[in-house]
Design a protein around this motif. Structure first.
Motif, PDB file in Angstrom:
ATOM      1  N   ASP A   1       9.457  -6.359  -0.807  1.00  0.00           N
ATOM      2  CA  ASP A   1       7.846  -6.610  -1.468  1.00  0.00           C
ATOM      3  C   ASP A   1       8.184  -7.448  -2.845  1.00  0.00           C
ATOM      4  O   ASP A   1       9.096  -7.401  -3.397  1.00  0.00           O
ATOM      5  CB  ASP A   1       7.719  -5.130  -1.817  1.00  0.00           C
ATOM      6  CG  ASP A   1       6.222  -5.123  -2.762  1.00  0.00           C
ATOM      7  OD1 ASP A   1       5.177  -5.130  -1.720  1.00  0.00           O
ATOM      8  OD2 ASP A   1       6.248  -5.001  -3.635  1.00  0.00           O
TER       9      ASP A   1
ATOM     10  N   VAL B   1       1.280  -1.084  -0.209  1.00  0.00           N
ATOM     11  CA  VAL B   1       2.587  -1.816  -0.137  1.00  0.00           C
ATOM     12  C   VAL B   1       2.505  -2.201   1.505  1.00  0.00           C
ATOM     13  O   VAL B   1       2.817  -3.547   1.742  1.00  0.00           O
ATOM     14  CB  VAL B   1       3.770  -0.840  -0.055  1.00  0.00           C
ATOM     15  CG1 VAL B   1       5.165  -1.454   0.309  1.00  0.00           C
ATOM     16  CG2 VAL B   1       3.828  -0.459  -1.481  1.00  0.00           C
ATOM     17  N   VAL B   2       2.243  -1.598   2.485  1.00  0.00           N
ATOM     18  CA  VAL B   2       1.883  -1.887   3.681  1.00  0.00           C
ATOM     19  C   VAL B   2       0.316  -2.119   4.016  1.00  0.00           C
ATOM     20  O   VAL B   2      -0.371  -1.180   4.022  1.00  0.00           O
ATOM     21  CB  VAL B   2       2.558  -1.002   4.853  1.00  0.00           C
ATOM     22  CG1 VAL B   2       2.316  -1.353   6.265  1.00  0.00           C
ATOM     23  CG2 VAL B   2       4.036  -0.879   4.783  1.00  0.00           C
TER      24      VAL B   2
ATOM     25  N   GLU C   1       7.689   0.934   3.181  1.00  0.00           N
ATOM     26  CA  GLU C   1       6.399   1.296   2.178  1.00  0.00           C
ATOM     27  C   GLU C   1       7.224   2.247   1.228  1.00  0.00           C
ATOM     28  O   GLU C   1       6.980   2.003  -0.103  1.00  0.00           O
ATOM     29  CB  GLU C   1       5.438   2.264   2.787  1.00  0.00           C
ATOM     30  CG  GLU C   1       4.291   2.522   2.140  1.00  0.00           C
ATOM     31  CD  GLU C   1       4.317   3.539   1.151  1.00  0.00           C
ATOM     32  OE1 GLU C   1       3.510   3.371   0.019  1.00  0.00           O
ATOM     33  OE2 GLU C   1       5.085   4.242   1.215  1.00  0.00           O
TER      34      GLU C   1
END
Length: 299
Positions: free
Chosen positions: A246, A28-29, A48
């Motif tokens: 995201d 995610v990160v 995240e």
């Protein structure tokens, strides 16, 4: 302008005979934990976990006034109304979206290059970034329609050819976001699961989907499971606030039947290490003003 590489392995099959949920295969990160940037370590950890990050004031009231004036100039331009980059609201026949605003308007191009904006994208994605998509959304009062639940990545993967989940969006409010005027809703944590939707992609699907989502829409049964597991967060805030989220978040927005418009600038940053290939589940690519094929990093 650079060219797209050849197709690579499909990690996220979709638009098949059945709907299938699979775990996310990507971070995610993407940046290292010790990399500094405008996002604090704690906020990055929240991003995240949840898949989004809300900022009370990303741009100042004076800056909001500048961007709102530019928005009004764009939607009042008869030539731009006739441009294919402008999407018209079916009921009111008013402009609801103008795509590729960072190329149409130097004012919005400056916002894309602003360190407060592109700096956060680079920190989340761990690389230089380019603009996969930009647009201004105009959600006037008294009946502007919303967007049904979906994952942006499902569409960008299926129809634009983005291979991996290394893409982040920011929605910057140019009007106040009330809890009643069709605000953004996200299911926190839903970005950790990819939902491959059922059904083939029609040719030139974008012409319909930009007004009303159909292909790539989750089933009611899947949405019940996601909502029960993750809940739903509604985003409100003053003009100048922003929400980063995201690419795989399950999200949507309702109709705006209030008298109060809801307008925002929407910028999608993609990593230069995740450039688009051929679509994974569509007969042809969408136009470049929707899914960029110019991978030049933002400077």
């Amino acid at each position: 302008m650079t060219t797209a590489p050849e197709r690579i392995t499909d990690l996220y099959p979709t638009r098949g005979a059945t709907e299938v949920a699979v775990p996310r295969q990507d971070p995610v990160v993407w940046s290292d934990p010790d990399v500094t940037g405008p996002i604090t370590a704690g906020a990055l950890a929240d991003y995240e976990r949840d898949g989004f990050l809300a900022i009370d004031q990303l741009i100042t009231p004076d800056e909001v006034s500048v961007y709102r004036a530019e928005l009004e100039r764009l939607i009042s331009d008869p030539g731009l109304r006739a441009d294919e980059r402008s999407i018209i609201e079916p009921q009111s026949q008013e402009i609801r979206t103008v795509f590729e605003v960072h190329k149409i308007s130097e004012v919005f191009a400056g916002l894309v290059r602003d360190p407060r904006v592109v700096g956060r994208a680079r920190q989340i994605l761990g690389s230089d970034v380019y603009v996969h998509q930009s647009r201004v959304n105009v959600k006037p009062g008294f009946g502007a329609s919303g967007f049904y639940w979906h994952s942006d990545f499902e569409t960008w993967h299926a129809e634009d050819g983005l291979p991996n989940m290394r893409t982040v969006s920011v929605s910057i409010a140019l009007t106040q976001n009330y809890d009643t005027n069709g605000g953004l809703m996200i299911m926190p944590g839903s970005h950790k699961t990819f939902l491959g939707c059922a059904g083939e992609t029609p040719r030139d699907n974008y012409k319909k989907s930009l007004q009303m989502q159909d292909a790539g829409t989750p089933s009611d049964e899947a949405l019940v499971k996601f909502a029960d597991a993750h809940g739903i967060k509604l985003f409100t805030g003053q003009a100048g606030s922003a929400t980063w989220f995201d690419c795989n978040c399950m999200h949507g927005s309702g109709d705006n039947i209030t008298p109060y418009p809801r307008s925002n600038v929407f910028i999608v940053f993609n990593s230069v290490e995740n450039t688009a290939v051929e679509p994974f589940a569509a007969p042809i690519r969408r136009p470049e003003f929707i899914g960029a094929r110019d991978f030049t990093p933002v400077r």
